[in-house]
Design a protein around this motif. Structure first.
Motif, PDB file in Angstrom:
ATOM      1  N   LEU A 429       0.829  -1.204   0.000  1.00 38.30           N
ATOM      2  CA  LEU A 429       0.000   0.000   0.000  1.00 38.30           C
ATOM      3  C   LEU A 429       0.864   1.255   0.000  1.00 38.30           C
ATOM      4  O   LEU A 429       0.553   2.248  -0.677  1.00 38.30           O
ATOM      5  N   MET A 430       1.974   1.221   0.748  1.00 40.63           N
ATOM      6  CA  MET A 430       2.881   2.372   0.756  1.00 40.63           C
ATOM      7  C   MET A 430       3.489   2.580  -0.618  1.00 40.63           C
ATOM      8  O   MET A 430       3.581   3.711  -1.116  1.00 40.63           O
ATOM      9  N   LYS A 431       3.943   1.494  -1.257  1.00 42.69           N
ATOM     10  CA  LYS A 431       4.541   1.609  -2.584  1.00 42.69           C
ATOM     11  C   LYS A 431       3.518   2.116  -3.606  1.00 42.69           C
ATOM     12  O   LYS A 431       3.856   2.889  -4.504  1.00 42.69           O
ATOM     13  N   THR A 432       2.270   1.684  -3.476  1.00 42.97           N
ATOM     14  CA  THR A 432       1.234   2.165  -4.384  1.00 42.97           C
ATOM     15  C   THR A 432       1.089   3.673  -4.275  1.00 42.97           C
ATOM     16  O   THR A 432       1.004   4.381  -5.287  1.00 42.97           O
ATOM     17  N   GLU A 433       1.070   4.191  -3.037  1.00 44.23           N
ATOM     18  CA  GLU A 433       0.927   5.630  -2.834  1.00 44.23           C
ATOM     19  C   GLU A 433       2.162   6.396  -3.312  1.00 44.23           C
ATOM     20  O   GLU A 433       2.067   7.565  -3.666  1.00 44.23           O
ATOM     21  N   GLN A 434       3.297   5.739  -3.339  1.00 44.70           N
ATOM     22  CA  GLN A 434       4.524   6.362  -3.838  1.00 44.70           C
ATOM     23  C   GLN A 434       4.682   6.191  -5.347  1.00 44.70           C
ATOM     24  O   GLN A 434       5.696   6.561  -5.912  1.00 44.70           O
ATOM     25  N   ARG A 435       3.640   5.628  -5.977  1.00 42.76           N
ATOM     26  CA  ARG A 435       3.601   5.372  -7.415  1.00 42.76           C
ATOM     27  C   ARG A 435       4.705   4.404  -7.861  1.00 42.76           C
ATOM     28  O   ARG A 435       5.134   4.421  -9.018  1.00 42.76           O
ATOM     29  N   MET A 436       5.149   3.561  -6.964  1.00 39.37           N
ATOM     30  CA  MET A 436       6.095   2.497  -7.285  1.00 39.37           C
ATOM     31  C   MET A 436       5.271   1.225  -7.469  1.00 39.37           C
ATOM     32  O   MET A 436       5.336   0.284  -6.677  1.00 39.37           O
ATOM     33  N   THR A 437       4.477   1.211  -8.539  1.00 37.43           N
ATOM     34  CA  THR A 437       3.438   0.198  -8.670  1.00 37.43           C
ATOM     35  C   THR A 437       3.975  -1.192  -8.974  1.00 37.43           C
ATOM     36  O   THR A 437       3.379  -2.186  -8.558  1.00 37.43           O
ATOM     37  N   ALA A 438       5.084  -1.281  -9.698  1.00 31.88           N
ATOM     38  CA  ALA A 438       5.651  -2.609  -9.981  1.00 31.88           C
ATOM     39  C   ALA A 438       6.098  -3.274  -8.685  1.00 31.88           C
ATOM     40  O   ALA A 438       5.832  -4.468  -8.449  1.00 31.88           O
ATOM     41  N   GLU A 439       6.771  -2.492  -7.833  1.00 27.73           N
ATOM     42  CA  GLU A 439       7.200  -3.025  -6.542  1.00 27.73           C
ATOM     43  C   GLU A 439       5.997  -3.370  -5.672  1.00 27.73           C
ATOM     44  O   GLU A 439       5.998  -4.385  -4.965  1.00 27.73           O
ATOM     45  N   ALA A 440       4.960  -2.529  -5.738  1.00 30.02           N
ATOM     46  CA  ALA A 440       3.760  -2.787  -4.950  1.00 30.02           C
ATOM     47  C   ALA A 440       3.114  -4.113  -5.339  1.00 30.02           C
ATOM     48  O   ALA A 440       2.689  -4.893  -4.475  1.00 30.02           O
ATOM     49  N   ALA A 441       3.047  -4.379  -6.641  1.00 31.35           N
ATOM     50  CA  ALA A 441       2.432  -5.625  -7.108  1.00 31.35           C
ATOM     51  C   ALA A 441       3.193  -6.840  -6.580  1.00 31.35           C
ATOM     52  O   ALA A 441       2.585  -7.850  -6.185  1.00 31.35           O
ATOM     53  N   VAL A 442       4.515  -6.745  -6.550  1.00 36.06           N
ATOM     54  CA  VAL A 442       5.322  -7.848  -6.008  1.00 36.06           C
ATOM     55  C   VAL A 442       5.026  -8.037  -4.518  1.00 36.06           C
ATOM     56  O   VAL A 442       4.900  -9.163  -4.034  1.00 36.06           O
TER      57      VAL A 442
END
Length: 516
Positions: A429-442
Motif C-alpha cells: 500500500l505504501m509503494k502504491t501511494e509512492q507510485r512504485m506500482t511494480a514493486e507494490a504488485a510484487v
C-alpha cells in the motif's frame, strides 16, 4: 522484527503530551425519562466514565427522532436550562446586550438514545432552488447543535452561526467560550449503544490499531473540499505509519470488497450504506471511527440498512459523524481536521467541534464524547496480540521516519521473517501511494502467500487489478479479476471482482428481440 521494534521505545523521542480529558464532573448526561432504555443507557454510561449521578438529567421528551421547534423549546431546551439554574451549573450575565454564560461547570453534554435528534423545519422555511444559493436561514437543525449554544439568548434563529472552536488546537478547558460541546450516544438499539461505550473504554487501554480505508469517489472534480480532505488524511496516515487502502476510482468500493481489521474509514458519496459494508461477514475492529460524507447520513438512527450512521454503528464502529438534514458541503465536518485532532489526543467531541465551521446547524457526532481513540499512538498502552503487527509498523515508522530506505528494509525483513501478510500488504500500500506500482504488485503477491484466509488473498488480487486498472492496463486487470472470480467463486466477496469487471469489461447487451 516485532520484538526488535518493541525495544525501540527508549530510542524514540516522546511525543507531545495528550490534551487533558474533560473531568467527569464537567459532563452532563441527558436522557429521555419517558424511555426506560434511555435511562438505562444513561446510567450505564455514567458508571463507565465515573460521571456523578447528580449529573444525570432526565426530561420527559417525545419518543421520536424528530420534534417541532416548539417541542424542542418547551420539552428540551427550556427544561434543561431550568436544570442548569437549579443545579448551579452556570453563571450568566449580559454582554453587549445579550445574556450569555460567563462561567460553566458543564462543558460537555452527552445526549442519550431516546433524546430526539432532529428539529423539523418550519412550514415557511425557504427551499433550495436548482442553481441557486443554499438557503442558510432554515430553522431545521440537529438537536445537539442547538444545545451547544445553551445559555446564549437572543441568537438569530434561522441561521447557521459561526463556531469559534473551529480549527482550534486547544482543550475546551483552556478556552473561555460560552459554547458547550454536545455529543450523542445513539444508534439502532440499546445493545449497540452500550457496546459503543464499552469499546471506547476498552480501546483507550490499548490504543486503536489496524487498517485505514479511504474511499475517494471523485464525485465532484472542481472543488477544494471533500476529496482534498481525504487526500490529506491519506498523507498523514502514511507519515504516522497507519496502513491505508486508498481507492480513487469514481465508483465507490464495490459490494462485499474484502477488508480486515478496519479501525478508520472515510468515504463519500452514496445515499445509503454500500460497498464492503454490505458483506454479511464484515465487522469493524473494536473502537473504529468510521465516517461517510453524505447530506443525510444521520437522517435517521434506527434502521441499520438505511443512510450511513446507523449502518456503520451496527457493523461495529464505535464512533461516526453525520448530518440530520442538508448541511451543504462547506458546512459539514472537515474530515482532515477531525482526524488530525483525534490523532493529537483530543476527545471525540472536541475533535468533532474543532472540525465543523458552524453551529445551530445539521451536524452530529455519535459515540462516547470522551473517547480518545489514539491515546496510545506513541506505542504505549496495554499490548494485545491482535495489534502486534500494526504496532510494529507504527513504531518502525517512528524510528525511521527520516530514513525511508531503512524503514522499508526493516519492515520487509520483519514481514519475511514472521510471514506477516499484514506487514507485507502495508508495504504494498505504501509503494502504491509512492507510485512504485511494480514493486507494490510484487509485495501484494508476497502478502498473498503469507495470508492464509481466502478473503485476504482475494484482496491482494484486487489490489493488483486496481494498479493495472489505474495504469490503463485493462486487459491485465480483466485477466486478474476473471481469475479471482473463478478461484473465489464460493466467497461472498467474489462479487467485488465481478463488480469491477462490470465497469471495465461490461457484458454485451442482450440481442434485440424482433417485434411480434
Amino acid at each position: 522484527m516485532i520484538r526488535q521494534i518493541g525495544l525501540l521505545m527508549c530510542l524514540i523521542p516522546a511525543l507531545q503530551a495528550a490534551p487533558a480529558v474533560p473531568v467527569p464532573e464537567s459532563v452532563a448526561v441527558l436522557y429521555n425519562s419517558s424511555s426506560s432504555e434511555s435511562k438505562a443507557i444513561a446510567t450505564y454510561y455514567a458508571e463507565a466514565r465515573k460521571i456523578p449521578e447528580e449529573n444525570l438529567v432526565g426530561l420527559p421528551m417525545p419518543e421520536k427522532e424528530e420534534v417541532s421547534r416548539e417541542e424542542f423549546n418547551t420539552r428540551i431546551l427550556e427544561p434543561l436550562k431550568a436544570e442548569y439554574d437549579k443545579r448551579g451549573w452556570w453563571k450568566r450575565q449580559e454582554h453587549e446586550g445579550k445574556l450569555i454564560p460567563i462561567s460553566k461547570k458543564i462543558r460537555v453534554i452527552a445526549c442519550i438514545y431516546g433524546v430526539p435528534s432532529r428539529v423539523a423545519a418550519q412550514p415557511n422555511d425557504p427551499k433550495m432552488v436548482p442553481g441557486g444559493a443554499p438557503p442558510l436561514n432554515t430553522t431545521e437543525a440537529a438537536v445537539d447543535s442547538e444545545l451547544a449554544l445553551i445559555g446564549n439568548e437572543d441568537l438569530p434563529l434561522p441561521n447557521a452561526l459561526i463556531n469559534r472552536y473551529f480549527k482550534q488546537d486547544l482543550s475546551v478547558f483552556d478556552t473561555n467560550m460560552s459554547t458547550t460541546l454536545v455529543g450523542r450516544i445513539d444508534g439502532p438499539s440499546r445493545a449497540i449503544c452500550e457496546r459503543m461505550i464499552r469499546d471506547a473504554v476498552e480501546v483507550e487501554k490499548t490504543g486503536l490499531w489496524g487498517m485505514a480505508v479511504i474511499d475517494i469517489a471523485k464525485k465532484y472534480t472542481n472543488t477544494e473540499l471533500g476529496d482534498p480532505w481525504l487526500e490529506s488524511i491519506a498523507r498523514a496516515n502514511r507519515e504516522t505509519g497507519i496502513p491505508t487502502l486508498v481507492d480513487r476510482f469514481q465508483d465507490t468500493l464495490p459490494t462485499n470488497f474484502p477488508l480486515r481489521d478496519v479501525v478508520s474509514y472515510y468515504g463519500w458519496y452514496d445515499w445509503n450504506v454500500s460497498g464492503p459494508f454490505l458483506n454479511p461477514t464484515f465487522r469493524f475492529k473494536k473502537g473504529a471511527v468510521a465516517v461517510h460524507l453524505h447530506s443525510f447520513s444521520a437522517a435517521q438512527l434506527r434502521d441499520p440498512g438505511k443512510n450511513w450512521c446507523a449502518p456503520l454503528l451496527a457493523r461495529g464502529a464505535a464512533a461516526t459523524l453525520g448530518n440530520v438534514h442538508e448541511p451543504y458541503l462547506e458546512m459539514t465536518h472537515h474530515f482532515d481536521i477531525f482526524q488530525a485532532r483525534l490523532k493529537a489526543g483530543y476527545t471525540l467531541v472536541e475533535a468533532a467541534y474543532m472540525a465543523v465551521p458552524v453551529m445551530s446547524w445539521q451536524n452530529v457526532v455519535l459515540g462516547d464524547p470522551l473517547y480518545r481513540p489514539y491515546l496510545h499512538i506513541d506505542g504505549t498502552g496495554d499490548k494485545a496480540e491482535a495489534d502486534r503487527e500494526y504496532r510494529a509498523i507504527r513504531l518502525a515508522t517512528m524510528r525511521w521516519q527520516n530514513d525511508p530506505r531503512q524503514l522499508d528494509a526493516m519492515l520487509r525483513e520483519g514481514a519475511d521473517r514472521l510471514k506477516s501478510g499484514v506487514i507485507m500488504e502495508s508495504l504494498g500500500l505504501m509503494k502504491t501511494e509512492q507510485r512504485m506500482t511494480a514493486e507494490a504488485a510484487v509485495d501484494f503477491q508476497r502478502a498473498k502467500v503469507y495470508y492464509t484466509a481466502a478473503p485476504d488473498r482475494l484482496r491482494m488480487d484486487l489490489h493488483i487489478a486496481a494498479i493495472d486498472r489505474a495504469g490503463g492496463r485493462n486487459d491485465s486487470a480483466i485477466s486478474i479479476l476473471r481469475g479471482a472470480r473463478t478461484l473465489y467463486a464460493n466467497l461472498p466477496e467474489a462479487v467485488a471482482a465481478q463488480a469491477w469487471l462490470n465497469v471495465i469489461d461490461p457484458p454485451s447487451p442482450p440481442p434485440a428481440q424482433p417485434k411480434k
